[in-house]
Each structure stands twice: as structure tokens, then as C-alpha cells.
Design a protein around this motif. Structure first.
Motif, PDB file in Angstrom:
ATOM      1  N   ASN A  77       0.810  -1.208   0.000  1.00  0.00           N
ATOM      2  CA  ASN A  77       0.000   0.000   0.000  1.00  0.00           C
ATOM      3  C   ASN A  77       0.853   1.272   0.000  1.00  0.00           C
ATOM      4  N   ILE A  78       1.948   1.224  -0.729  1.00  0.00           N
ATOM      5  CA  ILE A  78       2.831   2.378  -0.829  1.00  0.00           C
ATOM      6  C   ILE A  78       2.578   3.065  -2.173  1.00  0.00           C
ATOM      7  N   ARG A  79       2.312   4.361  -2.090  1.00  0.00           N
ATOM      8  CA  ARG A  79       2.048   5.123  -3.309  1.00  0.00           C
ATOM      9  C   ARG A  79       3.338   5.241  -4.132  1.00  0.00           C
ATOM     10  N   VAL A  80       3.199   5.215  -5.441  1.00  0.00           N
ATOM     11  CA  VAL A  80       4.385   5.220  -6.295  1.00  0.00           C
ATOM     12  C   VAL A  80       4.619   6.611  -6.893  1.00  0.00           C
ATOM     13  N   LEU A  81       5.883   7.018  -6.877  1.00  0.00           N
ATOM     14  CA  LEU A  81       6.292   8.294  -7.468  1.00  0.00           C
ATOM     15  C   LEU A  81       7.348   8.000  -8.532  1.00  0.00           C
ATOM     16  N   PRO A  82       6.915   7.878  -9.788  1.00  0.00           N
ATOM     17  CA  PRO A  82       7.896   7.582 -10.837  1.00  0.00           C
ATOM     18  C   PRO A  82       8.846   8.759 -11.047  1.00  0.00           C
ATOM     19  N   ASN A  83      10.085   8.463 -11.345  1.00  0.00           N
ATOM     20  CA  ASN A  83      11.035   9.538 -11.619  1.00  0.00           C
ATOM     21  C   ASN A  83      11.437   9.544 -13.089  1.00  0.00           C
ATOM     22  N   THR A  84      12.167  10.578 -13.440  1.00  0.00           N
ATOM     23  CA  THR A  84      12.672  10.671 -14.821  1.00  0.00           C
ATOM     24  C   THR A  84      14.187  10.557 -14.809  1.00  0.00           C
ATOM     25  N   ALA A  85      14.695   9.739 -13.893  1.00  0.00           N
ATOM     26  CA  ALA A  85      16.143   9.566 -13.765  1.00  0.00           C
ATOM     27  C   ALA A  85      16.754   9.123 -15.090  1.00  0.00           C
ATOM     28  N   GLY A  86      17.908   9.677 -15.380  1.00  0.00           N
ATOM     29  CA  GLY A  86      18.606   9.316 -16.603  1.00  0.00           C
ATOM     30  C   GLY A  86      18.243  10.207 -17.778  1.00  0.00           C
ATOM     31  N   CYS A  87      17.336  11.158 -17.575  1.00  0.00           N
ATOM     32  CA  CYS A  87      16.965  12.075 -18.667  1.00  0.00           C
ATOM     33  C   CYS A  87      17.860  13.314 -18.641  1.00  0.00           C
ATOM     34  N   PHE A  88      18.332  13.696 -19.819  1.00  0.00           N
ATOM     35  CA  PHE A  88      19.217  14.852 -19.933  1.00  0.00           C
ATOM     36  C   PHE A  88      18.522  16.053 -20.575  1.00  0.00           C
ATOM     37  N   THR A  89      17.368  15.794 -21.177  1.00  0.00           N
ATOM     38  CA  THR A  89      16.665  16.886 -21.860  1.00  0.00           C
ATOM     39  C   THR A  89      15.197  16.897 -21.435  1.00  0.00           C
ATOM     40  N   ALA A  90      14.566  18.052 -21.618  1.00  0.00           N
ATOM     41  CA  ALA A  90      13.149  18.181 -21.307  1.00  0.00           C
ATOM     42  C   ALA A  90      12.335  17.199 -22.148  1.00  0.00           C
ATOM     43  N   ARG A  91      12.726  17.020 -23.388  1.00  0.00           N
ATOM     44  CA  ARG A  91      11.981  16.123 -24.272  1.00  0.00           C
ATOM     45  C   ARG A  91      11.961  14.699 -23.733  1.00  0.00           C
ATOM     46  N   GLU A  92      13.135  14.207 -23.333  1.00  0.00           N
ATOM     47  CA  GLU A  92      13.216  12.854 -22.757  1.00  0.00           C
ATOM     48  C   GLU A  92      12.406  12.758 -21.470  1.00  0.00           C
ATOM     49  N   ALA A  93      12.485  13.788 -20.652  1.00  0.00           N
ATOM     50  CA  ALA A  93      11.801  13.748 -19.357  1.00  0.00           C
ATOM     51  C   ALA A  93      10.287  13.720 -19.542  1.00  0.00           C
ATOM     52  N   VAL A  94       9.797  14.496 -20.497  1.00  0.00           N
ATOM     53  CA  VAL A  94       8.350  14.533 -20.746  1.00  0.00           C
ATOM     54  C   VAL A  94       7.875  13.175 -21.264  1.00  0.00           C
ATOM     55  N   MET A  95       8.653  12.591 -22.168  1.00  0.00           N
ATOM     56  CA  MET A  95       8.291  11.268 -22.702  1.00  0.00           C
ATOM     57  C   MET A  95       8.295  10.217 -21.595  1.00  0.00           C
ATOM     58  N   THR A  96       9.304  10.262 -20.740  1.00  0.00           N
ATOM     59  CA  THR A  96       9.396   9.299 -19.632  1.00  0.00           C
ATOM     60  C   THR A  96       8.223   9.463 -18.674  1.00  0.00           C
ATOM     61  N   ALA A  97       7.860  10.712 -18.395  1.00  0.00           N
ATOM     62  CA  ALA A  97       6.723  10.961 -17.508  1.00  0.00           C
ATOM     63  C   ALA A  97       5.430  10.426 -18.119  1.00  0.00           C
ATOM     64  N   GLU A  98       5.274  10.594 -19.426  1.00  0.00           N
ATOM     65  CA  GLU A  98       4.073  10.082 -20.102  1.00  0.00           C
ATOM     66  C   GLU A  98       4.018   8.548 -20.020  1.00  0.00           C
ATOM     67  N   LEU A  99       5.173   7.901 -20.214  1.00  0.00           N
ATOM     68  CA  LEU A  99       5.222   6.438 -20.098  1.00  0.00           C
ATOM     69  C   LEU A  99       4.868   6.008 -18.682  1.00  0.00           C
ATOM     70  N   ALA A 100       5.375   6.740 -17.703  1.00  0.00           N
ATOM     71  CA  ALA A 100       5.107   6.401 -16.300  1.00  0.00           C
ATOM     72  C   ALA A 100       3.629   6.564 -15.979  1.00  0.00           C
ATOM     73  N   ARG A 101       3.034   7.634 -16.497  1.00  0.00           N
ATOM     74  CA  ARG A 101       1.606   7.881 -16.232  1.00  0.00           C
ATOM     75  C   ARG A 101       0.762   6.753 -16.811  1.00  0.00           C
ATOM     76  N   GLU A 102       1.154   6.324 -18.002  1.00  0.00           N
ATOM     77  CA  GLU A 102       0.427   5.237 -18.661  1.00  0.00           C
ATOM     78  C   GLU A 102       0.624   3.911 -17.922  1.00  0.00           C
ATOM     79  N   ALA A 103       1.858   3.635 -17.513  1.00  0.00           N
ATOM     80  CA  ALA A 103       2.163   2.341 -16.900  1.00  0.00           C
ATOM     81  C   ALA A 103       1.635   2.246 -15.472  1.00  0.00           C
ATOM     82  N   LEU A 104       1.778   3.321 -14.715  1.00  0.00           N
ATOM     83  CA  LEU A 104       1.533   3.244 -13.274  1.00  0.00           C
ATOM     84  C   LEU A 104       0.257   3.958 -12.845  1.00  0.00           C
TER      85      LEU A 104
END
Lengths: 269, 79
Positions: A77-104
Motif C-alpha cells: 500500500n505504498i504510493r508510487v512516485l515515478p522519476n525521470t532519472a537518466g533524462c538529460f533533456t526536457a523532451r526525454e523527461a516529458v516522454m518518460t513521464a508520459e510512459l510512467a503515467r500510462e504504466a503506473l
């Protein structure tokens, strides 16, 4: 006493009340079993994860707690906070966040946009850009930032749900290198301030809370400690202790001694 | 035989393969038309096809084509 205070002193982010002010990362743990025990010992209710390719043996998937990180968090019962670790650009970070939102199925994201692999320090320009884009896309952004009061305030103005200044570079365990900046960030913030990165041991977390931070986020300090479960419990108490101290109001520092026992009424000896 | 890139590696592509089929192949879990796993749990994965996210509601409806670049990601340990 402690129980009463921790349950009535919830950390509220984006309207969600968290009973613990210790946010745990999951990076660096050698095994999922050990990680689970440490998470439970820490009392955390919010835990970061990274998004990576699904592979057998990397904790992938939503299966049983024994085989998957996501399953472990669901089970406890622990809430999950996905990160964008390993992203060097805003573009990568936004894409990673979108994947996380979809997956989790969460719109919370710990936004981490680093400048290079050597320092792992946030890239302020990309961070600002990514925060703006993610807020526009409906994300609740937990912005991992330098301990820069100007940048922290700017991120809040862009709509970040929480700002997370570093105490020291990721994984260094050097503690809080610039407590004055952390205090300044706290004093001007209208959103929760989470001290993130650099924590080495319990006293560092207590200091963060004494400086006025709303929560502490750490991973390595627990997962790479010799006894992660014991260290997780130490941090649990440190965060509570630091929070209580901050609320209690410390005595002013003085240059000279001040006796606490009265001189009056001393016997002749 | 035609191939795709699946999580960075070349993989054979059978005719008529959907994104849902790939998710099942990778995770070992059957996927309903809604995109939810048939076992009733939470799948915890997301799919990007040629750098565009495929929402899970579209997994069964999205055909995979030759030379597609498909990434299937999940939550792993991280700080």
C-alpha cells in the motif's frame, strides 16, 4: 505520543495526505526482499521508481510482490512516485513521464533532468522547460532542483506541486552542504519542500526537517547501508524528531554559557 | 521474415501481431481488449511505438508493422 503527532501531522501534497514525511527511493537495493523489509521499516507511504525496459529479472511487471517492484509497492500500500532519472533533456523527461503515467496510472512525477553523468546535478534550463510542459500536460511535478532559492521559487511559479532541493549531489552522502539556502527556499515556498539527495545518515535527515523542510527523500543512505532495515528505522525516527524540533522552536544560540541551575539557595559546603 | 526492434533488439514479426500480443509475449500475461491483464491485476507497463505512446485501450487495436521500434517499459528500482 509519537503516533498521535505523526498521524495528525500529515504531509499534504496535491490534496493527498501522507502519514510519513520520509519519502523513500528504491535505487541501489541488492534484492527485492531486502528492499521490501527496508521500506516497511521506514514507514514510508511514497516511494520513487525509475522507468526502464521490461526485462525478466529487473523487477518488471505488475505480478506478485516476490517478483516485481510494482507488485511489492501495491502489496504494501505504498504510493508510487515515478522519476525521470537518466533524462538529460526536457523532451526525454516529458516522454518518460508520459510512459510512467500510462504504466503506473499516476500523474505524479519526480522530475529529474540532469546535466551530465559525472555531477548528476540538475540542468536548470531543461528543468524549467520540462516543468512548464509537464504542468501543461496535467502532471503533478515534484521538481528535483539545485539548492538555488531563485530557481526553486521559479519552479513553484511554473506550477510545481513540490520543490525538491538537493542537500548534496546524488549518492554522495555528504549531507546538507548549504543549510542557509535550504532555509531560504523553505522560507519563501508556498508548496512543500522536500530535501532530496545527499543524505548520508539520520542526523542529516533530522537537520533537513529542523531547517523547515516538509519531508525528506532518500534512497542510497538506506539501500547501501550495512543494515538497511535498521537504517530505515533510524531515518523514520530522525524525520519525526527533526519535525518535532522544528515545530517546538529551538533555543537561540549564545556566545556564552547560561546556567540552568539556580545559584540561589546553594548549601555552604 | 519481417522484423521489428523490441526493447532495443531485433525480433521476428508474425503477420497480424498487435501491441497487445507483444505485451503478452514480453510479460507472459494475457491482455483483454480493454488493455487490462486478464488475471485482474495491474500490468504496470507502458508501450511506445516509434516514440509515440500507445494507450492501453489501443493495444488490441494497434497493429505492429515491419521495422517498428517498440519499447515496453515498467517500474524498476530507482531513487
Amino acid at each position: 505520543m509519537t503516533e498521535t503527532i505523526t498521524t495528525t501531522d500529515a504531509l499534504v501534497i496535491d490534496g493527498v495526505a501522507l502519514g510519513s514525511r520520509l519519502i523513500m527511493g528504491t535505487g541501489g537495493a541488492p534484492s527485492l526482499d531486502g528492499l521490501g523489509a527496508a521500506l516497511v521499516a521506514s514507514g514510508t507511504e511514497l516511494t520513487t521508481v525509475a522507468m526502464r525496459r521490461y526485462a525478466a529479472g529487473n523487477g518488471g511487471g505488475g505480478g506478485d510482490a516476490g517478483t516485481s517492484l510494482f507488485g511489492l509497492l501495491l502489496e504494501n500500500n505504498i504510493r508510487v512516485l515515478p522519476n525521470t532519472a537518466g533524462c538529460f533533456t526536457a523532451r526525454e523527461a516529458v516522454m518518460t513521464a508520459e510512459l510512467a503515467r500510462e504504466a503506473l496510472e499516476t500523474d505524479w512525477v519526480k522530475l529529474e533532468v540532469i546535466a551530465d553523468e559525472h555531477t548528476l546535478l540538475p540542468d536548470a534550463v531543461e528543468l524549467v522547460e520540462a516543468t512548464e510542459q509537464l504542468v501543461n500536460r496535467g502532471f503533478k511535478v515534484f521538481a528535483y532542483t539545485n539548492d538555488d532559492p531563485v530557481l526553486a521559487l521559479r519552479l513553484e511559479q511554473l506550477g510545481a506541486a513540490a520543490v525538491m532541493p538537493l542537500g548534496a549531489p546524488i549518492g554522495t552522502g555528504l549531507g546538507i552542504l548549504n543549510p542557509h539556502n535550504i532555509e531560504l527556499i523553505v522560507s519563501r515556498a508556498g508548496v512543500p519542500v522536500v530535501l532530496d539527495a545527499g543524505i548520508g545518515t539520520a542526523s542529516d535527515a533530522a537537520l533537513a526537517m529542523e531547517l523547515g523542510c516538509d519531508a525528506v527523500l532518500l534512497a542510497t543512505a538506506v539501500t547501501r547501508a550495512q543494515d538497511p532495515v535498521r537504517m530505515a528505522e533510524a531515518f523514520k525516527h530522525a524525520v519525526i524528531g527533526g519535525r518535532l524540533a522544528a515545530q517546538a522552536g529551538r533555543i537561540p544560540k549564545r556566545a556564552h554559557a547560561l546556567a540552568s541551575s539556580a545559584m540561589e539557595g546553594r548549601p555552604d559546603l | 521474415m519481417s522484423t521489428i526492434r523490441l526493447n532495443g533488439a531485433a525480433a521476428p514479426l508474425a503477420a497480424g501481431t498487435t501491441v497487445a500480443d507483444l505485451v503478452t509475449a514480453v510479460t507472459g500475461r494475457a491482455i483483454l481488449a480493454t488493455g487490462q491483464p486478464a488475471d485482474g491485476g495491474r500490468i504496470g507497463v507502458a508501450v511506445a511505438r516509434n516514440a509515440d505512446i500507445v494507450p492501453r485501450s489501443q493495444w488490441s487495436l494497434t497493429a505492429v508493422e515491419t521495422d517498428d521500434d517498440v519499447e515496453i517499459v515498467t517500474a524498476v528500482q530507482g531513487g
